[in-house]
Design an enzyme around this catalytic site. Sequence first.
Site, PDB file in Angstrom:
ATOM      1  N   TYR A 141      78.034  24.299  29.788  1.00  0.00           N
ATOM      2  CA  TYR A 141      78.613  24.766  28.842  1.00  0.00           C
ATOM      3  C   TYR A 141      80.163  24.988  29.000  1.00  0.00           C
ATOM      4  O   TYR A 141      80.952  24.982  28.178  1.00  0.00           O
ATOM      5  CB  TYR A 141      78.032  26.237  28.462  1.00  0.00           C
ATOM      6  CG  TYR A 141      76.830  26.138  27.660  1.00  0.00           C
ATOM      7  CD1 TYR A 141      75.416  25.557  28.096  1.00  0.00           C
ATOM      8  CD2 TYR A 141      77.069  26.718  26.167  1.00  0.00           C
ATOM      9  CE1 TYR A 141      74.484  25.513  27.149  1.00  0.00           C
ATOM     10  CE2 TYR A 141      75.764  26.433  25.391  1.00  0.00           C
ATOM     11  CZ  TYR A 141      74.823  26.148  26.066  1.00  0.00           C
ATOM     12  OH  TYR A 141      73.421  25.821  25.486  1.00  0.00           O
ATOM     13  N   ASP A 223      60.869  21.724  34.420  1.00  0.00           N
ATOM     14  CA  ASP A 223      60.112  20.907  33.938  1.00  0.00           C
ATOM     15  C   ASP A 223      58.683  21.717  33.675  1.00  0.00           C
ATOM     16  O   ASP A 223      57.993  21.663  32.716  1.00  0.00           O
ATOM     17  CB  ASP A 223      60.028  19.485  34.121  1.00  0.00           C
ATOM     18  CG  ASP A 223      59.731  19.356  35.440  1.00  0.00           C
ATOM     19  OD1 ASP A 223      60.078  20.204  36.307  1.00  0.00           O
ATOM     20  OD2 ASP A 223      59.852  18.009  35.970  1.00  0.00           O
ATOM     21  N   ASP A 247      68.852  28.010  27.654  1.00  0.00           N
ATOM     22  CA  ASP A 247      69.006  27.646  26.146  1.00  0.00           C
ATOM     23  C   ASP A 247      67.890  27.121  25.738  1.00  0.00           C
ATOM     24  O   ASP A 247      67.365  27.206  24.666  1.00  0.00           O
ATOM     25  CB  ASP A 247      70.239  26.762  25.911  1.00  0.00           C
ATOM     26  CG  ASP A 247      70.554  26.589  24.464  1.00  0.00           C
ATOM     27  OD1 ASP A 247      70.407  27.334  23.681  1.00  0.00           O
ATOM     28  OD2 ASP A 247      70.735  25.137  24.183  1.00  0.00           O
ATOM     29  N   ASP A 251      64.520  28.861  23.305  1.00  0.00           N
ATOM     30  CA  ASP A 251      64.056  28.358  21.893  1.00  0.00           C
ATOM     31  C   ASP A 251      62.596  28.064  21.925  1.00  0.00           C
ATOM     32  O   ASP A 251      61.751  28.313  21.174  1.00  0.00           O
ATOM     33  CB  ASP A 251      64.739  27.116  21.654  1.00  0.00           C
ATOM     34  CG  ASP A 251      65.961  27.261  20.727  1.00  0.00           C
ATOM     35  OD1 ASP A 251      66.531  28.442  20.696  1.00  0.00           O
ATOM     36  OD2 ASP A 251      66.202  26.657  19.741  1.00  0.00           O
TER      37      ASP A 251
HETATM   38  C1  IPM Z   1      72.104  30.003  21.625  1.00  0.00           C
HETATM   39  C2  IPM Z   1      72.702  28.963  20.823  1.00  0.00           C
HETATM   40  C3  IPM Z   1      74.114  29.007  21.209  1.00  0.00           C
HETATM   41  C4  IPM Z   1      73.886  28.483  22.594  1.00  0.00           C
HETATM   42  C5  IPM Z   1      74.806  27.930  20.444  1.00  0.00           C
HETATM   43  C6  IPM Z   1      74.944  28.315  19.042  1.00  0.00           C
HETATM   44  C7  IPM Z   1      76.272  27.560  20.837  1.00  0.00           C
HETATM   45  O1  IPM Z   1      71.825  27.966  20.886  1.00  0.00           O
HETATM   46  O2  IPM Z   1      72.625  31.137  21.593  1.00  0.00           O
HETATM   47  O3  IPM Z   1      70.988  29.928  22.305  1.00  0.00           O
HETATM   48  O4  IPM Z   1      73.641  27.110  23.020  1.00  0.00           O
HETATM   49  O5  IPM Z   1      74.163  29.110  23.743  1.00  0.00           O
HETATM   50 MG    MG Z   2      70.094  28.109  21.791  1.00  0.00          MG
END
Ligand code: IPM
Ligand code: MG
Length: 364
Positions: A141, A223, A247, A251
């Site tokens: 990042y 993985d 990240d 999710d």
């Molecule tokens: C998160 C989001 C952010 C990230 C984006 C919006 C930049 O996906 O907080 O997980 O990738 O960190």
């Molecule tokens: Mg995210």
Amino acid sequence: MQFNLAVLPGDGIGPEVATEGIKVLQAIGERFDHSFNLHYGLVGGVAIDETGTALPPDTLKMCRGCDAVLLAAVGGPKWDDPKAKVRPEDGLLALRKELGLFANLRPVKVSPVLVDSTNLKPEVIQGVDFIFVRELTGGLYFARPKRQWQTSRGRRATDSMTYSEQEIERIVRVGFELARGRRKKLTSVDKANVLESSRLWRQVAMEVAKKYPDVELEHMLVDACAMRLIQRPTYFDVIVTENMFGDILTDEASMLAGSMGMLPSASLAGVPQEGVNIFGMYEPIHGSAPRRAGLDMANPIAIILSIAMMLRYSFGLVKEAQTIETAVDEVLSQGYRTYDIMGEGKIRAGTREMGNLIAEKVGG
Ligand code: IPM
Ligand code: MG
């Protein structure tokens, strides 16, 4: 007690859920006799529209002067052009970096009353309760260089993953400290079979482990972790990992809880330890959901639970934090559901109604 809080409602459903979060916070203030001074600021798309930048200097300055930051959501199709010079997400990344928020905590807890609203089998989901610790200010990042350029054979681009041992050490410590207060198991996730940065990560994790003999440390490849999260999520207690892996995995993990609309997060500028208040920024995991904006539909529970995390980590108000968490459980147990977690025979509630119900319970 008195606290100063920066509130950044942002874009899309952000302002709506922020309003409900603040309602619940004020109910805590009245019940426990605290005052929360709110300072509103711009970030994300609204900030781009009004000032041309995603994080105006005034906003950053205000955040630095507060005890904690509450951020709702940023982004939307209006600002999505890949060629755009500024994007709402830049505001979020700049806040993380400028405020030194290196430790991102994302708890994933499946509420027993919501076991039916996920896509996975109830027996897989039952009892899931773990926490992700994602490194937030390093890795891909914040790569240097991060750029695109033209060569004689076409375009090229680069972002490289770099970590220093200090960056790894402090985040791994966060994992150990949290594990110590829980089931004492820490899973460090990397890609040490391929990446040099992961091999350093693994070495440092083993060194830090010496100071935490009471916690069991294991290493898992990213993985394999992605697979295990779906196959047997109850396996995990605390997971620590670098920025990009975290990240993606968070999710994935959010789907265990049924909806992104349920999950809070904390981004801290220090290692959480009992009795120490740490500056932090608190935000729901979900995004700005532009298609739901202004419809009184969005689930405010993620931001409300983020406020509970704020009370716990930045204000040292543990009883107050628990009061919010219990209120959320009670309202869900009574059958109230926003659209994202709606189920058969449940009572449909909008954003405002959900916020009111939780605030009323908090009020006692
Ligand atoms: C998160 C989001 C952010 C990230 C984006 C919006 C930049 O996906 O907080 O997980 O990738 O960190
Ligand atoms: Mg995210």
